[in-house]
Design an enzyme around this catalytic site. Structure first.
Site, PDB file in Angstrom:
ATOM      1  N   HIS A  70       0.829  -1.204   0.000  1.00  0.00           N
ATOM      2  CA  HIS A  70       0.000   0.000   0.000  1.00  0.00           C
ATOM      3  C   HIS A  70       0.867   1.260   0.000  1.00  0.00           C
ATOM      4  O   HIS A  70       0.531   2.264  -0.656  1.00  0.00           O
ATOM      5  CB  HIS A  70      -0.921  -0.026   1.223  1.00  0.00           C
ATOM      6  CG  HIS A  70      -1.732   1.206   1.403  1.00  0.00           C
ATOM      7  ND1 HIS A  70      -1.520   2.091   2.445  1.00  0.00           N
ATOM      8  CD2 HIS A  70      -2.744   1.732   0.671  1.00  0.00           C
ATOM      9  CE1 HIS A  70      -2.375   3.092   2.359  1.00  0.00           C
ATOM     10  NE2 HIS A  70      -3.131   2.904   1.293  1.00  0.00           N
ATOM     11  N   GLU A  73       1.975   1.867  -3.462  1.00  0.00           N
ATOM     12  CA  GLU A  73       0.857   2.406  -4.254  1.00  0.00           C
ATOM     13  C   GLU A  73       0.838   3.934  -4.161  1.00  0.00           C
ATOM     14  O   GLU A  73       0.682   4.630  -5.172  1.00  0.00           O
ATOM     15  CB  GLU A  73      -0.460   1.825  -3.762  1.00  0.00           C
ATOM     16  CG  GLU A  73      -1.703   2.421  -4.430  1.00  0.00           C
ATOM     17  CD  GLU A  73      -2.901   2.450  -3.523  1.00  0.00           C
ATOM     18  OE1 GLU A  73      -3.552   3.521  -3.423  1.00  0.00           O
ATOM     19  OE2 GLU A  73      -3.208   1.416  -2.894  1.00  0.00           O
ATOM     20  N   HIS A  74       1.007   4.464  -2.958  1.00  0.00           N
ATOM     21  CA  HIS A  74       1.061   5.922  -2.776  1.00  0.00           C
ATOM     22  C   HIS A  74       2.262   6.521  -3.502  1.00  0.00           C
ATOM     23  O   HIS A  74       2.149   7.559  -4.165  1.00  0.00           O
ATOM     24  CB  HIS A  74       1.151   6.260  -1.291  1.00  0.00           C
ATOM     25  CG  HIS A  74      -0.157   6.238  -0.580  1.00  0.00           C
ATOM     26  ND1 HIS A  74      -0.728   7.371  -0.031  1.00  0.00           N
ATOM     27  CD2 HIS A  74      -1.029   5.224  -0.328  1.00  0.00           C
ATOM     28  CE1 HIS A  74      -1.890   7.050   0.534  1.00  0.00           C
ATOM     29  NE2 HIS A  74      -2.083   5.757   0.377  1.00  0.00           N
ATOM     30  N   GLU A 150      -3.545   7.826   7.589  1.00  0.00           N
ATOM     31  CA  GLU A 150      -4.662   7.045   7.051  1.00  0.00           C
ATOM     32  C   GLU A 150      -5.036   5.920   7.998  1.00  0.00           C
ATOM     33  O   GLU A 150      -6.214   5.657   8.239  1.00  0.00           O
ATOM     34  CB  GLU A 150      -4.291   6.484   5.674  1.00  0.00           C
ATOM     35  CG  GLU A 150      -5.410   5.721   4.976  1.00  0.00           C
ATOM     36  CD  GLU A 150      -5.019   5.228   3.599  1.00  0.00           C
ATOM     37  OE1 GLU A 150      -5.676   4.287   3.102  1.00  0.00           O
ATOM     38  OE2 GLU A 150      -4.058   5.767   3.013  1.00  0.00           O
TER      39      GLU A 150
END
Length: 446
Positions: A70, A73-74, A150
């Site tokens: 993840h 991904e950012h 997040e």
């Protein structure tokens, strides 16, 4: 089970796949560097969705680096040699489109939805960041703070999310599905440049990716563009085999109690280890899908009718099965007790209702109604290029084939009541289950 992830032998050459009347027209092929391509035509509107799916999700992360999939991904929205940080999304927006990305256990996907005549631009930019990502330490620090925030917002501040993490960790004794997709906080805090680049250089390669293009496109034109932009990227000759630690036999029922003062509504959740949809043999998964629909898929389902309306012991019930998964998944039950009903009473009522359902057998009228509703929803789903691309991408990165995706509606229609009951008897076994109580701090456990 661990299995090879080739789409199918049919992908060796450009081969149009036309299913029975009313199903998508699908063309599949494989580039010389091993990148698989799926094209689904829909010429009703001049719109295209361009998606790149990597066979690399959180369950493929190195132990100790949870959250790196993840995190990467950012980071992919940072710069390359030809694109400044943020320029990718700004270019998509300037061309009237939208873009995003998402990470799951079995895949990471990037997509853009634009006018059909912008497809080449999307391929040029997406292929660029497949191998030409450029990062600096400021990028690492900035995006690490973003993902930590997040997690704070979506997980740490949400007792239901924290409870769900504990349920998964208890369900999976050895498999990486037991770690959260976003990562454990203490491991996320230590993610660095080496972690991100190692995952990127290992997994972000054409021979580990699937290009899914849906909408107003011509397969031959997609093939030419894919060859031009993706076909020139070398395959990763050292791409590791996708082997994961597997679950040992589960022989002990597990229970947990999660207390948090922020809990607004206590509830009971039960998860059972269950098989996923397997290529060429989706019948058991179809029976479990139908079992979930019959037990708790709607306001007229068995559990809802019995526990909410007849006995008035619940304000909500549900049953869930996530069949698209590379490895064993779960079948879940949930009951939110009515006012004055304890969690123990709610759990006992849920267990009795499930036992009654199995003893009574499937009501054929209910089964036929669900089958008719599924046919209708599958027809409407063909109007959504986003949904079509997601359906194929999720399936193919999870080991299924195009043929499996197209056969699934008919497999569901062929499921019998006896097969559903047989699946329930096999899967709903205490020794492969985790039962969790989500409670407020001031509640008692009995």
């Amino acid at each position: 089970m661990v299995r090879a992830l080739a789409l199918s032998a049919a992908l060796i050459a450009t081969t149009p796949v036309f299913a029975e009347d009313g199903k998508e027209a699908v063309t599949t092929f494989t580039l010389d560097n091993g990148m698989d391509v799926v094209v689904v035509e829909d010429h009703r509107a001049p719109v295209v969705q361009h998606m790149v799916w990597y066979r690399a999700g959180s369950a493929d992360e190195p132990i100790g680096s949870s959250g790196v999939a993840h995190f990467l991904e950012h980071l992919l929205f940072k710069g390359t040699d030809t694109l400044a940080p943020g320029e990718f999304s700004a270019t998509v927006a300037a061309n009237g489109g939208n873009d995003n990305a998402f990470t799951s256990y079995d895949y990471t996907a990037y997509f853009q939805r634009v006018a059909a005549d912008r497809l080449e631009l999307m391929m040029r930019m997406e292929s660029d960041r497949m191998r030409n990502l450029r990062l600096n330490e400021e990028d690492i620090l900035t995006e690490r703070n973003v993902i930590l925030e997040e997690r704070n917002q979506r997980t740490e501040n949400n007792p239901r999310a924290l409870f769900g993490e504990q349920m998964s960790a208890a369900q999976y004794l050895n498999h990486r599905y037991g770690a959260p997709i976003i990562g454990w906080m203490h491991e996320m805090e230590d993610l660095d440049m080496d972690d991100a680049l190692s995952f990127y250089q290992t997994h972000y390669a054409p021979n580990n990716a699937i290009l899914v293009v849906t909408g107003d496109v011509d397969p031959d034109e997609v093939r030419a563009l894919a060859d031009q932009y993706y076909g020139v990227i070398p395959a990763n000759a050292d791409l590791p085999e996708r082997v994961r630690s597997q679950e040992p036999p589960q022989t002990a029922e597990r229970r947990l109690t999660f207390k948090d003062s922020r809990v607004a509504q206590p509830y009971v959740q039960r998860s059972y280890l269950a098989p996923e949809r397997d290529p060429g043999k989706q019948e058991k998964a179809a029976a479990l899908f139908m079992l979930a629909e019959l037990l708790g898929g709607s306001t007229t389902s068995y559990l809802n009718e019995k526990l909410q309306f007849d006995q008035q012991k619940a304000v909500y019930t549900g049953a869930f099965y996530r069949g698209v998964s590379l490895d064993d998944t779960t079948f879940d039950l949930l009951i939110v007790p009515a006012e004055g009903v304890s969690l123990q009473e709610a759990e006992d009522a849920m267990d009795q209702a499930v036992a009654d359902f199995i003893a009574e057998g499937v009501n054929e009228d209910d089964l036929n109604r669900i089958k008719m509703q599924l046919r209708a929803s599958q027809t409407y789903a063909r109007d959504n290029v986003d949904g079509i691309g997601n359906r194929y991408g999720r399936a193919l990165t999870s080991g299924l084939t195009v043929e499996d995706v197209q056969a699934w509606p008919d497999v569901l229609q062929a499921v019998t009541g006896d097969e559903i009951i047989a699946a329930a008897r096999e899967i709903l076994q205490p020794e492969a289950s985790v039962t969790g109580w989500l409670m407020r701090d001031d509640e008692v456990t009995q």
